[in-house]
Design an enzyme around this catalytic site. Structure first.
Site, PDB file in Angstrom:
ATOM      1  N   TYR A 142       0.820  -1.213   0.000  1.00 53.21           N
ATOM      2  CA  TYR A 142       0.000   0.000   0.000  1.00 53.21           C
ATOM      3  C   TYR A 142       0.854   1.264   0.000  1.00 53.21           C
ATOM      4  O   TYR A 142       0.369   2.360  -0.270  1.00 53.21           O
ATOM      5  CB  TYR A 142      -0.954   0.025   1.200  1.00 53.21           C
ATOM      6  CG  TYR A 142      -2.053  -1.024   1.151  1.00 53.21           C
ATOM      7  CD1 TYR A 142      -2.207  -1.868   0.054  1.00 53.21           C
ATOM      8  CD2 TYR A 142      -2.933  -1.174   2.207  1.00 53.21           C
ATOM      9  CE1 TYR A 142      -3.198  -2.831   0.023  1.00 53.21           C
ATOM     10  CE2 TYR A 142      -3.938  -2.137   2.180  1.00 53.21           C
ATOM     11  CZ  TYR A 142      -4.055  -2.965   1.084  1.00 53.21           C
ATOM     12  OH  TYR A 142      -5.043  -3.912   1.060  1.00 53.21           O
ATOM     13  N   LYS A 191       3.158 -15.258   2.532  1.00 51.09           N
ATOM     14  CA  LYS A 191       3.075 -15.987   1.266  1.00 51.09           C
ATOM     15  C   LYS A 191       4.519 -16.310   0.872  1.00 51.09           C
ATOM     16  O   LYS A 191       5.012 -15.930  -0.197  1.00 51.09           O
ATOM     17  CB  LYS A 191       2.358 -15.097   0.226  1.00 51.09           C
ATOM     18  CG  LYS A 191       2.040 -15.773  -1.086  1.00 51.09           C
ATOM     19  CD  LYS A 191       0.936 -16.800  -0.993  1.00 51.09           C
ATOM     20  CE  LYS A 191       0.762 -17.527  -2.322  1.00 51.09           C
ATOM     21  NZ  LYS A 191      -0.043 -18.746  -2.223  1.00 51.09           N
ATOM     22  N   ASP A 223      -3.233 -18.159   1.840  1.00 51.55           N
ATOM     23  CA  ASP A 223      -4.382 -18.833   1.215  1.00 51.55           C
ATOM     24  C   ASP A 223      -4.971 -19.870   2.165  1.00 51.55           C
ATOM     25  O   ASP A 223      -6.190 -19.997   2.308  1.00 51.55           O
ATOM     26  CB  ASP A 223      -4.014 -19.446  -0.154  1.00 51.55           C
ATOM     27  CG  ASP A 223      -2.599 -19.972  -0.218  1.00 51.55           C
ATOM     28  OD1 ASP A 223      -1.869 -19.863   0.786  1.00 51.55           O
ATOM     29  OD2 ASP A 223      -2.210 -20.516  -1.262  1.00 51.55           O
ATOM     30  N   ASP A 247      -5.438  -6.576   5.897  1.00 58.40           N
ATOM     31  CA  ASP A 247      -6.622  -5.857   5.439  1.00 58.40           C
ATOM     32  C   ASP A 247      -7.704  -6.865   5.028  1.00 58.40           C
ATOM     33  O   ASP A 247      -8.866  -6.790   5.445  1.00 58.40           O
ATOM     34  CB  ASP A 247      -6.201  -5.002   4.226  1.00 58.40           C
ATOM     35  CG  ASP A 247      -7.281  -4.035   3.796  1.00 58.40           C
ATOM     36  OD1 ASP A 247      -8.314  -3.955   4.472  1.00 58.40           O
ATOM     37  OD2 ASP A 247      -7.075  -3.359   2.770  1.00 58.40           O
ATOM     38  N   ASP A 251     -11.192  -8.442   7.390  1.00 60.72           N
ATOM     39  CA  ASP A 251     -12.577  -8.325   6.916  1.00 60.72           C
ATOM     40  C   ASP A 251     -13.258  -9.688   6.913  1.00 60.72           C
ATOM     41  O   ASP A 251     -14.443  -9.812   7.235  1.00 60.72           O
ATOM     42  CB  ASP A 251     -12.617  -7.734   5.502  1.00 60.72           C
ATOM     43  CG  ASP A 251     -12.684  -6.206   5.554  1.00 60.72           C
ATOM     44  OD1 ASP A 251     -12.476  -5.646   6.654  1.00 60.72           O
ATOM     45  OD2 ASP A 251     -12.950  -5.574   4.518  1.00 60.72           O
TER      46      ASP A 251
END
Ligand code: NAD
Length: 357
Positions: A142, A191, A223, A247, A251
């Site tokens: 980001y 990852k 994942d 992020d 959620d």
């Protein structure tokens, strides 16, 4: 004691939910003999309309001069077509960076009274769950270099991710310390099978785990983590992860608790000043209708009392009041999940919480 709180109500339901949290803080102040002084500042779409910028200089200065900051939410369709640097969301990244808030603590707790609201199967949520996501907030993709260029197949866009040892160590420290205060279980999510930043992340987390022998540490690929969160959320206590993965996973975690309207968050740096905000957005679809669930913002205010002002008893008083209101069966529309009960409005549920304080 006197505490100066900067209020960033923002857009959409922001003003409604922040007003609810202010009422709760005022009542707690009266009960425990504290004075909370509130100063509102503009942020997001309303700031664009008034000043042309999503994060006016005055807002940054006001927040830096405050003891802590309470934020509603920013954004909405009105500003969706503006260029990237003028989008309301840009203000969120800007204020986090200006306050040097590198940690985002996101609790995701399934309240026993709300078991029925979780979209997960009853046997999965039977015993509830209570996890804390520690998300890195000021680094990663980001904040990396981005742009447009001519590529092999014509115009293309790119975003880059970089993480330094310093950034990984400081978020790692917060995560291990948080685990020490809870059930001493930490999962680091990355990852590492693909990304070089994840490989460095994992290397450093492993080094740090040796300093915390009491913490049961493990790694998980993002994942798999996305699957495990819906398959068996109870396995998690504390999760630490990068900005983008945090992020997305937070959620997901919020959704399995039953409502996005219930989840608080705090962003912290090296000082006691934090930025406290619900994890949901500005909900433009219900803005101005008195339908919003203010609990995430009220619980964010409770986190402010605990983490910025060391007022744990006062924070617990708010959390217990919310528990009791839910146990008594009071619900805003988002918690009813299609049932034909009449929901409470934002102001009505705030009143119920005030009565319990
Ligand atoms: P959202 O979280 O605003 O809304 C998603 C859904 O959840 C909507 O149906 C909404 O009505 C509902 N919802 C959210 N909060 C609720 C609450 N407190 N009570 C009851 N229902 C609630 O996400 P979105 O629709 O994807 O985004 C809307 C706007 O918010 C966009 O402009 C987006 O960029 C912005 N946004 C801001 C933040 C922030 O300020 N931190 C975070 C996410 C999205």
């Amino acid at each position: 004691m006197n505490y100066n709180i900067a209020l960033l109500k923002g857009d959409g339901i922001g003003p409604e939910i922040v007003d609810s949290a202010v009422k709760v803080l005022e009542k707690i102040g009266a009960k425990y003999n504290h004075t909370f002084n509130f100063t509102p500042y503009l942020i997001g779409g309303c700031a664009i309309d008034a000043t042309g910028a999503p994060l006016p200089e005055e807002t940054v200065k006001g927040c830096l001069a405050s003891d802590s900051v309470l934020l509603g939410a920013v954004g909405g369709p009105k500003w969706d077509t503006l260029p990237g640097n003028l989008r309301p969301e840009k203000a969120l990244l800007g204020i986090r960076a200006a306050l040097e808030l590198f940690t985002n603590l996101r609790p995701a707790k399934l309240y026993p009274a709300l078991k029925g609201a979780s979209p997960l199967r009853a046997d999965i949520v039977e015993k509830g769950f209570d996890l804390m996501i520690v998300r890195e907030l000021t680094g990663g993709i980001y904040f990396g270099e981005r742009g447009r260029r001519d590529g092999k197949y014509g115009p293309e866009a790119y975003d880059t991710e970089a993480y330094s040892r310093m950034e990984i160590e400081r978020i790692g420290r917060v995560a291990f310390e948080t685990a020490m205060k809870r059930d001493k279980k930490l999962v680091s999510i990355d990852k590492a099978n693909v990304l070089e930043t994840s490989r460095l992340w994992r290397e450093i987390m492993h080094e740090m785990s040796k300093e915390y022998p009491e913490v049961e540490y493990s790694d998980m690929l993002v994942d798999n983590a996305a699957m495990q969160l819906v398959k068996n959320p109870r396995q998690f206590d504390v999760i630490v992860t990068s900005n983008m993965f945090g992020d997305i996973l937070s959620d997901e975690a919020s959704q399995i608790t039953g409502s996005i309207g219930m989840l608080a968050s705090s962003s912290l740096g090296n000082t006691k000043r934090g930025l406290y905000e619900p994890i949901h957005g500005s909900a433009p679809d219900i803005a101005g209708q008195n339908k919003a669930n203010p609990i995430a913002t009220i619980l964010s205010a409770a986190m402010m009392l605990r983490y910025s002002f060391d007022l744990s008893e006062e924070a617990k008083c708010i959390e217990d009041a919310v528990d009791r209101v839910l146990e008594k069966g009071y619900r805003t529309a988002d918690l009813l999940g299609g049932s034909n009960e009449t929901p409470l409005t934002c102001t009505e549920i705030t009143e119920k919480i005030l009565e319990e304080l």
